[in-house]
Scaffold this motif. Sequence first.
Motif, PDB file in Angstrom:
ATOM      1  N   GLY A  25       0.825  -1.201   0.000  1.00 53.90           N
ATOM      2  CA  GLY A  25       0.000   0.000   0.000  1.00 53.90           C
ATOM      3  C   GLY A  25       0.857   1.248   0.000  1.00 53.90           C
ATOM      4  O   GLY A  25       2.039   1.218  -0.371  1.00 53.90           O
ATOM      5  N   LYS A  26       0.265   2.353   0.433  1.00 55.89           N
ATOM      6  CA  LYS A  26       0.921   3.645   0.378  1.00 55.89           C
ATOM      7  C   LYS A  26       1.134   4.229   1.780  1.00 55.89           C
ATOM      8  O   LYS A  26       0.522   3.774   2.744  1.00 55.89           O
ATOM      9  N   LEU A  73      -6.612  11.550   1.053  1.00 55.97           N
ATOM     10  CA  LEU A  73      -8.028  11.159   1.067  1.00 55.97           C
ATOM     11  C   LEU A  73      -8.401  10.374  -0.188  1.00 55.97           C
ATOM     12  O   LEU A  73      -9.155   9.393  -0.122  1.00 55.97           O
ATOM     13  N   ILE A  74      -7.896  10.801  -1.322  1.00 57.88           N
ATOM     14  CA  ILE A  74      -8.198  10.092  -2.570  1.00 57.88           C
ATOM     15  C   ILE A  74      -7.680   8.662  -2.517  1.00 57.88           C
ATOM     16  O   ILE A  74      -8.308   7.729  -3.039  1.00 57.88           O
ATOM     17  N   HIS A  75      -6.541   8.466  -1.859  1.00 56.97           N
ATOM     18  CA  HIS A  75      -5.946   7.126  -1.763  1.00 56.97           C
ATOM     19  C   HIS A  75      -6.261   6.462  -0.421  1.00 56.97           C
ATOM     20  O   HIS A  75      -5.528   5.578   0.024  1.00 56.97           O
ATOM     21  N   ILE A 123     -18.767   8.960  -5.232  1.00 56.61           N
ATOM     22  CA  ILE A 123     -18.950   7.958  -4.170  1.00 56.61           C
ATOM     23  C   ILE A 123     -17.901   8.145  -3.085  1.00 56.61           C
ATOM     24  O   ILE A 123     -18.207   8.120  -1.879  1.00 56.61           O
ATOM     25  N   LEU A 124     -16.656   8.333  -3.490  1.00 57.43           N
ATOM     26  CA  LEU A 124     -15.571   8.573  -2.527  1.00 57.43           C
ATOM     27  C   LEU A 124     -15.833   9.854  -1.738  1.00 57.43           C
ATOM     28  O   LEU A 124     -15.652   9.884  -0.519  1.00 57.43           O
ATOM     29  N   LEU A 175     -11.154   7.323   8.392  1.00 56.48           N
ATOM     30  CA  LEU A 175     -10.757   7.861   7.090  1.00 56.48           C
ATOM     31  C   LEU A 175      -9.747   6.963   6.380  1.00 56.48           C
ATOM     32  O   LEU A 175      -9.773   6.844   5.148  1.00 56.48           O
ATOM     33  N   TRP A 176      -8.853   6.361   7.142  1.00 59.29           N
ATOM     34  CA  TRP A 176      -7.833   5.489   6.555  1.00 59.29           C
ATOM     35  C   TRP A 176      -7.914   4.126   7.249  1.00 59.29           C
ATOM     36  O   TRP A 176      -7.112   3.811   8.142  1.00 59.29           O
ATOM     37  N   PRO A 177      -8.883   3.304   6.872  1.00 62.72           N
ATOM     38  CA  PRO A 177      -9.209   2.081   7.625  1.00 62.72           C
ATOM     39  C   PRO A 177      -8.126   1.011   7.603  1.00 62.72           C
ATOM     40  O   PRO A 177      -8.138   0.113   8.443  1.00 62.72           O
TER      41      PRO A 177
END
Length: 602
Positions: A143-144, A211-213, A275-276, A296-298
């Motif tokens: 992931g990032k 947020l986008i990622h 949707i996001l 926000l970042w699960p």
Amino acid sequence: MDGKKLEYKGEEALKELEKLTANAAQVQEEILKRILMQNKGTEYLNKYLPGEGSTTFNVQQYKRLVPVITYKDIHPYIQRISNGENSNLITAQPIIEMLCSSGTSAGEPKLMPSIEEDLDRRTFLYNLIMPIINQYVDGLDEGKAMYLYFVKAEMSTPCGLPARTVLTSYYKSQHFKNRPHDPYNDFTSPDQAILCFDSNQSMYCQLISGLIHRHWVLRLGAVFASAFLRAISFLERNWPNMCHDIRTGTLDHDMITDPECRLALSGILSLPQPILADEIERICSSNSWKGILCRLWPKAKYIEAVITGSMSQYIPSLEYYSDRKLPLVCTMYASSECYFGVNLKPLCKPADVSFTILPNMGYFEFIPLGVNGTWSIDLDDEEEEVPTNRLVDLVHVKVGSYYELVVTTFAGLYRYRIGDVLQVTGFHNEAPQFKFICRRNVVLSIDNDKTNEEDLHKSVTVAKKLLEPYNALLVEYTSYADASTVPGHYVIYWEIIHNNNETSSNSMLDPTVLEECCVAVEEELDYTYRRCRTHDKSVGPLEIRIVEAGTFESLMDLFINQGASINQYKAPRCIKSKAALKLLNSNVKASYFSPRDPAWNA
């Protein structure tokens, strides 16, 4: 580094770490000999070491003849180089830049010389971080990382040398720009956003990218905990705009004017994602932001930031926003003068963070301060000369003892007092492990009392527990020695919130609660303070001033506008700036004094 600039990664890095720490004494001696051989012709060393043309230097001769110094001793040489004289005043290698300290712990920023190979040493240490963490956390290559990094606009010395923070130097270097494109360097933040000098535009672009990622983010963090919490506050104010941009796939407002940022965001915001945007809006519009980071970042597995020393004040806030579900990871110990070491147990509790000193970073010595779980500074004046025979080598420090760190570097610092107080917690092979305690030169004083940063923090930590039954949280504090009254007294500024995100008001906390907080602070301060308060009456009752929500963000803005770095900013624990005091006092909404003397026994 002997040409091995970026060689050590993964398992090789861990093997090199073991090799260095297993031979720490030998590595240290070799490092000092290399520094002395390399810089033997400098004006500074020639003052103290005889035989300019000598091809060898005796380590013991160096320790006997070269004095222990502070910034005032080396500053004239740095000033001469800044004005255009040759670097060989202090170092044989060209000084490529001056690194600015944060300037918030001890007053005005200091300029530290830096040479090209210093970047190699910093990169070497950075390359150790992920191999260490990978031993404890799996799957981080899937992931990032949402790491919020910032640069600060550069200055220059009179002769044209860049003058910038150590982090700005690294982010603008080829070491960072040309870092390997492996999964561990997959950041959500575009480099253009990181390198934007406007901190608001940089923050907006980095957060919206994160947020986008959001479903790919495995790591969260910033250099300092304060910067990460500032980002959360920024998000609280700006998430509606970010949701709009994500929903429409465009940047249609005026906040982002930097062309490089707009170009970078155009690739990330290439398509509308309604949707996001709805997901983020639903989460951010919640009544409480407790645990907001996990929502926000699960997939995030930890938060990385400096949380030691004065940064430990932010631990409760980080735990609140993560609902205690994300470990707080503190990876390394470094400064503008030198990079020192790494945390070999990154998932340990914040209170247990210790750093293993890397013996190839510089030559390290230590001024003994205390043993058996206590420490004191008998050299009350930071500028007082330290006898050279008091210093202890790296491998000869003792577990449990306290020391002040002294460093010798290739860039021209010789037996320089960093000012950090450390406690030895153990050893990894031959290399000692240290807990960072505090900066030794941050004190409050009215009379004979001298309160250091660590004692102040311990006292506030005890006092703020009295707020917990009222669902209140101390988010930030600083202090001031008010000598305008007779007798003078300590003033502590507190910013308090309630866990429902509503700012506390006078009616929400009974005045007696805050008066008892005053007492609790005083009861935890040292013997001399309590004697001055109770017996000598030379210090008046301690005062807590409650400030409006957002006051400490305004304080941070003030220091940033005056030249501090958003990366390196630390809320000063003792205020001396008139402008900062004016700002704080203009936001005071209530004031409470200790109603009784603290306990004191002759």
